[in-house]
Design a protein around this motif. Sequence first.
Motif, short mmCIF file in Angstrom:
data_model
loop_
_atom_site.label_atom_id
_atom_site.label_comp_id
_atom_site.label_asym_id
_atom_site.label_seq_id
_atom_site.Cartn_x
_atom_site.Cartn_y
_atom_site.Cartn_z
N LEU A 1 -21.98 29.66 28.17
CA LEU A 1 -22.41 29.10 29.45
C LEU A 1 -22.42 27.59 29.26
N PHE A 2 -21.50 26.93 29.92
CA PHE A 2 -21.27 25.51 29.72
C PHE A 2 -21.70 24.78 30.99
N THR A 3 -22.63 23.84 30.89
CA THR A 3 -23.08 23.09 32.06
C THR A 3 -22.87 21.60 31.83
N SER A 4 -22.37 20.96 32.86
CA SER A 4 -22.15 19.53 32.83
C SER A 4 -21.88 19.06 34.25
N LEU A 5 -22.14 17.81 34.51
CA LEU A 5 -21.79 17.25 35.82
C LEU A 5 -20.30 16.94 35.90
N THR A 6 -19.62 16.99 34.75
CA THR A 6 -18.18 16.75 34.68
C THR A 6 -17.52 18.04 34.19
N SER A 7 -16.72 18.67 35.05
CA SER A 7 -16.12 19.96 34.72
C SER A 7 -15.10 19.87 33.59
N GLY A 8 -14.58 18.70 33.33
CA GLY A 8 -13.54 18.53 32.32
C GLY A 8 -13.97 18.96 30.92
N TYR A 9 -15.25 18.84 30.60
CA TYR A 9 -15.71 19.24 29.26
C TYR A 9 -15.54 20.75 29.07
N SER A 10 -16.00 21.54 30.02
CA SER A 10 -15.86 22.99 29.89
C SER A 10 -14.40 23.41 30.00
N GLU A 11 -13.62 22.71 30.84
CA GLU A 11 -12.21 23.04 30.98
C GLU A 11 -11.46 22.81 29.68
N ASN A 12 -11.79 21.73 28.97
CA ASN A 12 -11.13 21.46 27.68
C ASN A 12 -11.42 22.56 26.67
N VAL A 13 -12.69 22.99 26.60
CA VAL A 13 -13.05 24.06 25.66
C VAL A 13 -12.38 25.36 26.08
N ARG A 14 -12.43 25.69 27.36
CA ARG A 14 -11.79 26.92 27.87
C ARG A 14 -10.31 26.92 27.55
N ASN A 15 -9.62 25.81 27.82
CA ASN A 15 -8.18 25.74 27.58
C ASN A 15 -7.84 25.87 26.11
N TYR B 1 -9.26 27.75 23.97
CA TYR B 1 -9.27 29.17 23.62
C TYR B 1 -8.23 29.97 24.39
N TRP B 2 -7.81 29.49 25.55
CA TRP B 2 -6.74 30.18 26.27
C TRP B 2 -5.41 29.97 25.57
N GLU B 3 -5.21 28.78 25.05
CA GLU B 3 -3.92 28.40 24.49
C GLU B 3 -3.76 28.69 23.01
N ASN B 4 -4.85 28.98 22.30
CA ASN B 4 -4.80 29.17 20.85
C ASN B 4 -5.65 30.36 20.45
N PRO B 5 -5.18 31.13 19.45
CA PRO B 5 -6.02 32.22 18.96
C PRO B 5 -7.12 31.67 18.06
N THR B 6 -8.19 32.43 17.95
CA THR B 6 -9.25 32.01 17.01
C THR B 6 -8.84 32.43 15.61
N VAL B 7 -9.33 31.69 14.64
CA VAL B 7 -9.01 31.97 13.25
C VAL B 7 -9.53 33.35 12.83
N ASN B 8 -10.71 33.72 13.33
CA ASN B 8 -11.32 34.98 12.93
C ASN B 8 -11.14 36.12 13.92
N GLY B 9 -10.48 35.87 15.04
CA GLY B 9 -10.22 36.93 16.03
C GLY B 9 -11.29 37.10 17.08
N ASP B 10 -12.37 36.33 17.03
CA ASP B 10 -13.42 36.42 18.04
C ASP B 10 -12.85 36.08 19.41
N VAL B 11 -13.44 36.67 20.43
CA VAL B 11 -12.98 36.46 21.79
C VAL B 11 -14.03 35.65 22.54
N GLU B 12 -13.60 34.55 23.14
CA GLU B 12 -14.51 33.70 23.92
C GLU B 12 -14.40 34.10 25.38
N LYS B 13 -15.54 34.19 26.03
CA LYS B 13 -15.60 34.51 27.45
C LYS B 13 -16.43 33.43 28.10
N LYS B 14 -15.88 32.73 29.06
CA LYS B 14 -16.57 31.60 29.67
C LYS B 14 -16.70 31.83 31.14
#
Length: 187
Positions: free
Chosen positions: A158-172, A174-187
């Motif tokens: 759960l990502f909160t900020s007055l600037t959406s770009g921070y959460s979008e960068n983190v989301r992108n 994980y969308w564009e790259n696999p995790t090293v350990n296989g965990d799945v991020e849900k935002k």
Amino acid sequence: HFKIKFLYLHLAYDYDDQDKLFFCDEEQSLIEKVHWLIMRTDNYFVPSLFLMPSFEQELEKLFPEKETVFHHLGRYRFHPSNHIWGMITRYYQAYLAKADERIGIQVRTFEPGPNPFPHVMNQIYACVFKEKLLPQVERKKPIIDAAPSGMPKQKSVLFTSLTSGYSENVRNMYWENPTVNGDVEKK
């Protein structure tokens, strides 16, 4: 003994040392005489109340599980309407309830601008990776070739900020790259 009808308490982001006296036990004697406490705040200050000796014992009786404090305050003291409470519970059920781990990240910057600042993004990444809150990503391996090792965890962020770009960068990331350990991020 006189009673004060109401008292305004300012605990917003710009509160000063005078306002912070609210969290001192010796200043609570004035507040005991107040019928209504009117408060302006944009901070989650409840953990500070648990650090006050005069409140500690009573708060521990009221909230033996400290994690439930915000739920009870949000539902019963702030009185959200049934419509709003329904939205909150639907969001929780859809995005948070089934996660193996829930992580909250709040970003507050006081610099103007709609886009995320690179130095703040670097701080976010340094913190979440160092503290192992979020898994590292494998930028050189295509997602299709990434195979989870063992049973991957589902983490809800759960990502909160007055600037959406921070959460979008983190989301992108994980969308564009696999995790090293296989965990799945849900935002």
